[in-house]
Write a protein that holds these residues in place. Structure first.
Motif, PDB file in Angstrom:
ATOM      1  N   CYS A 200       1.599 -24.960 -13.755  1.00 11.76           N
ATOM      2  CA  CYS A 200       2.769 -24.454 -14.459  1.00 11.76           C
ATOM      3  C   CYS A 200       4.043 -24.760 -13.684  1.00 11.76           C
ATOM      4  CB  CYS A 200       2.688 -22.932 -14.626  1.00 11.76           C
ATOM      5  SG  CYS A 200       1.314 -22.367 -15.636  1.00 11.76           S
ATOM      6  N   SER A 201       5.133 -24.794 -14.408  1.00 12.73           N
ATOM      7  CA  SER A 201       6.447 -24.881 -13.796  1.00 12.73           C
ATOM      8  C   SER A 201       7.046 -23.484 -13.818  1.00 12.73           C
ATOM      9  CB  SER A 201       7.325 -25.863 -14.574  1.00 12.73           C
ATOM     10  OG  SER A 201       8.606 -25.944 -13.991  1.00 12.73           O
ATOM     11  N   LEU A 202       7.370 -22.961 -12.636  1.00 14.44           N
ATOM     12  CA  LEU A 202       7.885 -21.600 -12.510  1.00 14.44           C
ATOM     13  C   LEU A 202       9.405 -21.614 -12.612  1.00 14.44           C
ATOM     14  CD1 LEU A 202       6.612 -18.880 -10.156  1.00 14.44           C
ATOM     15  CD2 LEU A 202       9.053 -19.264 -10.316  1.00 14.44           C
ATOM     16  N   ASN A 203       9.923 -20.802 -13.527  1.00 17.91           N
ATOM     17  CA  ASN A 203      11.362 -20.698 -13.771  1.00 17.91           C
ATOM     18  C   ASN A 203      11.837 -19.303 -13.387  1.00 17.91           C
ATOM     19  OD1 ASN A 203      11.389 -23.297 -15.333  1.00 17.91           O
ATOM     20  ND2 ASN A 203      10.053 -22.069 -16.646  1.00 17.91           N
ATOM     21  N   ILE A 204      12.684 -19.207 -12.377  1.00 14.43           N
ATOM     22  CA  ILE A 204      13.208 -17.917 -11.924  1.00 14.43           C
ATOM     23  C   ILE A 204      14.331 -17.479 -12.858  1.00 14.43           C
ATOM     24  CG2 ILE A 204      14.424 -16.741 -10.050  1.00 14.43           C
ATOM     25  CD1 ILE A 204      12.877 -18.569  -8.099  1.00 14.43           C
ATOM     26  N   ILE A 205      14.262 -16.227 -13.271  1.00 12.89           N
ATOM     27  CA  ILE A 205      15.303 -15.645 -14.130  1.00 12.89           C
ATOM     28  C   ILE A 205      16.315 -14.952 -13.225  1.00 12.89           C
ATOM     29  CG2 ILE A 205      15.768 -14.070 -16.047  1.00 12.89           C
ATOM     30  CD1 ILE A 205      13.849 -16.505 -16.682  1.00 12.89           C
TER      31      ILE A 205
ATOM     32  N   THR B  39       3.623 -20.194 -22.539  1.00 16.14           N
ATOM     33  CA  THR B  39       4.450 -19.509 -21.547  1.00 16.14           C
ATOM     34  C   THR B  39       3.814 -18.212 -21.077  1.00 16.14           C
ATOM     35  OG1 THR B  39       6.406 -20.389 -22.676  1.00 16.14           O
ATOM     36  CG2 THR B  39       6.787 -18.660 -21.053  1.00 16.14           C
ATOM     37  N   LEU B  40       3.882 -17.994 -19.766  1.00 17.62           N
ATOM     38  CA  LEU B  40       3.450 -16.746 -19.143  1.00 17.62           C
ATOM     39  C   LEU B  40       4.675 -16.059 -18.548  1.00 17.62           C
ATOM     40  CD1 LEU B  40       0.525 -18.442 -17.287  1.00 17.62           C
ATOM     41  CD2 LEU B  40       0.183 -16.706 -19.038  1.00 17.62           C
ATOM     42  N   LEU B  41       4.573 -14.756 -18.344  1.00 20.19           N
ATOM     43  CA  LEU B  41       5.658 -13.958 -17.781  1.00 20.19           C
ATOM     44  C   LEU B  41       5.111 -13.126 -16.630  1.00 20.19           C
ATOM     45  CD1 LEU B  41       8.521 -12.610 -17.908  1.00 20.19           C
ATOM     46  CD2 LEU B  41       7.576 -11.095 -19.681  1.00 20.19           C
ATOM     47  N   GLY B  42       5.888 -13.034 -15.541  1.00 21.09           N
ATOM     48  CA  GLY B  42       5.474 -12.216 -14.408  1.00 21.09           C
ATOM     49  C   GLY B  42       6.643 -11.851 -13.522  1.00 21.09           C
TER      50      GLY B  42
ATOM     51  N   ASN C  11       9.705 -26.497  -4.657  1.00 19.75           N
ATOM     52  CA  ASN C  11       8.946 -27.199  -5.686  1.00 19.75           C
ATOM     53  C   ASN C  11       8.422 -26.161  -6.676  1.00 19.75           C
ATOM     54  OD1 ASN C  11       7.158 -28.629  -7.280  1.00 19.75           O
ATOM     55  ND2 ASN C  11       6.279 -29.771  -5.591  1.00 19.75           N
ATOM     56  N   PRO C  12       8.911 -26.171  -7.916  1.00 17.70           N
ATOM     57  CA  PRO C  12       8.548 -25.121  -8.877  1.00 17.70           C
ATOM     58  C   PRO C  12       7.147 -25.242  -9.479  1.00 17.70           C
ATOM     59  CG  PRO C  12      10.017 -26.695  -9.914  1.00 17.70           C
ATOM     60  CD  PRO C  12       9.907 -27.097  -8.460  1.00 17.70           C
ATOM     61  N   LEU C  13       6.397 -26.304  -9.158  1.00 16.33           N
ATOM     62  CA  LEU C  13       5.042 -26.430  -9.698  1.00 16.33           C
ATOM     63  C   LEU C  13       4.090 -25.513  -8.944  1.00 16.33           C
ATOM     64  CD1 LEU C  13       4.465 -30.201 -10.490  1.00 16.33           C
ATOM     65  CD2 LEU C  13       4.841 -28.316 -12.082  1.00 16.33           C
ATOM     66  N   VAL C  14       3.320 -24.748  -9.692  1.00 17.47           N
ATOM     67  CA  VAL C  14       2.341 -23.828  -9.110  1.00 17.47           C
ATOM     68  C   VAL C  14       1.021 -23.969  -9.857  1.00 17.47           C
ATOM     69  CG1 VAL C  14       4.042 -22.128  -8.314  1.00 17.47           C
ATOM     70  CG2 VAL C  14       3.095 -21.923 -10.615  1.00 17.47           C
ATOM     71  N   LYS C  15      -0.038 -23.543  -9.191  1.00 17.08           N
ATOM     72  CA  LYS C  15      -1.354 -23.465  -9.826  1.00 17.08           C
ATOM     73  C   LYS C  15      -1.651 -22.000 -10.076  1.00 17.08           C
ATOM     74  CE  LYS C  15      -5.775 -25.560  -9.742  1.00 17.08           C
ATOM     75  NZ  LYS C  15      -6.554 -26.585  -9.105  1.00 17.08           N
ATOM     76  N   ILE C  16      -2.066 -21.685 -11.277  1.00 15.42           N
ATOM     77  CA  ILE C  16      -2.415 -20.319 -11.673  1.00 15.42           C
ATOM     78  C   ILE C  16      -3.916 -20.291 -11.937  1.00 15.42           C
ATOM     79  CG2 ILE C  16      -1.986 -18.454 -13.322  1.00 15.42           C
ATOM     80  CD1 ILE C  16       0.562 -19.358 -11.897  1.00 15.42           C
ATOM     81  N   ILE C  17      -4.603 -19.304 -11.373  1.00 12.62           N
ATOM     82  CA  ILE C  17      -6.041 -19.168 -11.594  1.00 12.62           C
ATOM     83  C   ILE C  17      -6.347 -17.761 -12.102  1.00 12.62           C
ATOM     84  CG2 ILE C  17      -8.344 -19.268 -10.566  1.00 12.62           C
ATOM     85  CD1 ILE C  17      -7.054 -21.099  -8.378  1.00 12.62           C
TER      86      ILE C  17
END
Length: 192
Positions: free
Chosen positions: A99-104, A45-48, A63-69
């Motif tokens: 990654c799947s991005l989850n909004i808090i 898990t990453l946090l941002g 679409n919550p899928l993102v590419k992180i580089i």
């Protein structure tokens, strides 16, 4: 799912300013792109956080899928450094994640995560002093202006181009010359 290697974790920690690309296209026909420091909070898990108005936030709702580089150390390799290297090249290390991005959404959770990420990048800043009753309006304004999110790692696709096809003597010569030319971070990983 793959697990991050020690080297991949180190790149994420040492080069935290990442590129985030949406998996859906914008009106111009391109993926949305945002730049953001990210904290690795556990093995998966990453946090941002980004501005609520960042176009990426709209894209991930579709679409919550993102590419992180994460772009790690990189540098020029000269053919002058060893006879095996006939042409100039560029060595580098990158960590690429799907990654799947989850909004808090919950403000209490957002505030706790902001404290966590703030302490990670600025351990000397007293977040509790900032989060005092007299600053309630400012803190609430901050929370309403940002989107805090976690990223669950779905897939890992890293690339370490370190002249692995060359002899150890050649790669050692590259390592020495990288140090001499100021590419110390790349020199450290040159013999992986």
């Amino acid at each position: 799912m793959n697990k991050l290697t020690t080297e991949e974790k180190k790149i994420i920690e040492d080069h935290a300013f990442a590129q985030i690309l949406s998996s859906s296209m914008n009106d111009s026909g391109f993926a949305e792109l945002a730049y953001c420091p990210l904290q690795l909070v556990d093995t998966n898990t990453l946090l941002g956080h980004l501005s609520r108005s960042n176009p990426l936030m709209k894209a991930v709702k579709e679409n919550p899928l993102v590419k992180i580089i994460f772009t790690g150390p990189h540098g020029y390799i000269s053919p002058r450094w060893h006879d095996e290297q006939m042409v100039p090249t560029w060595n580098y290390a990158t960590v690429s994640l799907i990654c799947s991005l989850n909004i808090i959404e919950d403000n209490v959770e957002k505030l706790a995560l902001m404290k966590k990420i703030s302490h990670h990048f600025d351990p000397q800043w007293n977040f509790e002093e900032f989060n005092q009753k007299e600053n309630t309006k400012m803190v609430q304004h901050m929370l309403s202006a940002i989107t805090v999110f976690t990223l669950d790692i779905v897939e890992i696709k890293s690339k370490f181009k370190l002249s692995q096809n060359r002899s150890i003597e050649c790669r050692t010569a590259f390592q020495e010359n990288l140090r001499l030319t100021g590419y110390n971070d790349l020199a450290k990983i040159q013999l992986l």
